[in-house]
Enzyme design. Structure first.
Site, short mmCIF file in Angstrom:
data_model
loop_
_atom_site.label_atom_id
_atom_site.label_comp_id
_atom_site.label_asym_id
_atom_site.label_seq_id
_atom_site.Cartn_x
_atom_site.Cartn_y
_atom_site.Cartn_z
N GLN A 11 46.13 -27.15 -1.46
CA GLN A 11 45.50 -28.41 -1.35
C GLN A 11 45.94 -29.30 -2.57
O GLN A 11 45.56 -28.78 -3.94
CB GLN A 11 44.28 -28.33 -0.91
N SER A 96 45.11 -20.68 -1.85
CA SER A 96 44.09 -20.88 -1.13
C SER A 96 44.63 -21.13 0.24
O SER A 96 44.94 -20.14 0.97
CB SER A 96 43.59 -22.24 -1.83
N LEU A 97 44.52 -22.39 0.76
CA LEU A 97 44.90 -22.43 2.14
C LEU A 97 46.36 -22.05 2.48
O LEU A 97 46.71 -21.54 3.54
CB LEU A 97 44.87 -24.01 2.74
N ARG A 121 38.60 -24.39 9.26
CA ARG A 121 38.59 -24.22 7.64
C ARG A 121 38.19 -25.46 7.05
O ARG A 121 37.29 -25.64 6.25
CB ARG A 121 39.45 -23.43 7.05
N HIS A 207 35.87 -22.60 -2.99
CA HIS A 207 35.96 -21.60 -3.75
C HIS A 207 34.89 -21.34 -4.84
O HIS A 207 34.67 -20.80 -5.91
CB HIS A 207 37.21 -21.37 -4.67
N GLN A 256 37.70 -15.12 1.09
CA GLN A 256 38.31 -16.10 -0.11
C GLN A 256 37.64 -17.74 -0.08
O GLN A 256 38.06 -18.52 -0.93
CB GLN A 256 39.95 -16.23 0.79
#
Length: 314
Positions: A11, A96-97, A121, A207, A256
């Site tokens: 992102q 991440s994503l 998510r 996170h 995660q």
């Protein structure tokens, strides 16, 4: 022998117009965007191509949009350049994503399921913390150990959450948590001689342990998702090492949500495995720059447009 790793952005790399030229040039790209639109029951592709930017930036839209662009690149390379991921790529990794994009590229998840999981998510991460309560900040000129120390002091001083969210390497570590704690961490960072502490324009403290409700939502969503063994090993954010077992992948994706993105360690590990070529698939060039900094002598390229595709050689 030199090895190649494919990387998938996270992102912040989204931009209005992403994937549009690819869709205009290649049927394989159009098919991916149509599949994602159908999976979400939304013309996400129109939002990607035309905006408005504030809607594209929303977490629930940005996450599947970035995956769609990345997977469009993969499908175009397969159709136009004869890419066989398992034959020419040693590892995949995503920030991440982007880990979901990496799993889809490696065949562990279908594109439709990945889009649906990322929508869940994104919604769950946004809903986990009221807007304005959380914050994130990048420490420039700090490595992991110093950033961890700063986060711990800030948490102690405020009695609130301050976690290390991303270790991007090259002296860039991101903190995440309650806004007051992150603000305090920025003050401590200056006292400790950190070059710069920059608040990030994000809508939630990703996170961090404040994301626990989102982790629960993803645990439920992933429990019923079909996950196959990937065609090539995926380097997981939370372990900075390779994973191929579907159940381990499922566990890692839950961890995660609240865990640190150990990107510096992941890149260093890949370099240690003989990877000297990094190909970032999709929007932006953030991961390309990080790879060049962290793996000496490596080549790093980005593929997001028809021109990039034309120049690509396996």
């Amino acid at each position: 022998m030199s090895k190649t790793a494919f990387l998938f952005p996270g992102q912040g790399s989204q931009a209005v117009g992403m994937g549009k030229a690819l869709a205009e040039a290649f049927p394989a790209a159009r098919a991916v965007f149509a599949e994602v639109d159908d999976a979400l029951g939304q013309k996400l592709s129109t939002l990607m191509f035309e905006g408005p930017e504030d809607q594209l930036t929303l977490t629930a839209n940005a996450q599947p949009a970035l995956m769609a662009h990345s997977l469009a690149v993969i499908r175009v390379l397969e159709a136009e350049k004869g890419l066989d991921l398992s034959a020419s790529v040693a590892f995949v990794a995503g920030h991440s994503l982007g880990e979901y994009s990496a799993l889809a590229a490696a065949g562990a998840l279908s594109i439709s399921d990945t889009a649906k999981l990322l929508r869940i998510r994104g919604d769950a991460m946004q809903a986990a913390v009221p807007v304005g309560k959380g914050a994130m900040a990048a420490l420039l000129g700090a490595e992991w150990d110093l950033a961890t120390e700063i986060a711990e002091i800030a948490a102690t001083d405020t009695g609130l959450i301050c976690d290390v969210a991303n270790d991007n390497g090259g002296g860039q570590v991101v903190l995440s948590g309650d806004k007051a704690a992150v603000d305090r961490a920025c003050e401590i960072a200056k006292e400790k001689g950190v070059k710069r502490a920059i608040p990030l324009p994000v809508s939630a403290p990703f996170h961090s342990t404040l994301m626990a409700p989102a982790a629960s939502a993803m645990e439920a969503a992933l429990a019923t998702a079909t996950i196959r063994a990937p065609k090539v090993p995926v380097v997981a954010n939370v372990t900075a090492g390779p994973v191929s077992d579907p159940e381990a992948i499922r566990r890692n994706l839950v961890l995660q949500v609240c865990g640190s993105v150990r990107w510096r360690e992941s890149m260093v590990w890949l370099g240690g495995q003989g990877v000297t070529r990094f190909v970032e698939c999709g929007s932006g060039k953030v991961l390309t720059g990080i790879a060049k900094r962290l793996v000496a002598g490596s080549e790093a390229i980005n593929i997001g447009t028809p021109e990039d595709v034309a120049e690509y050689t396996a």
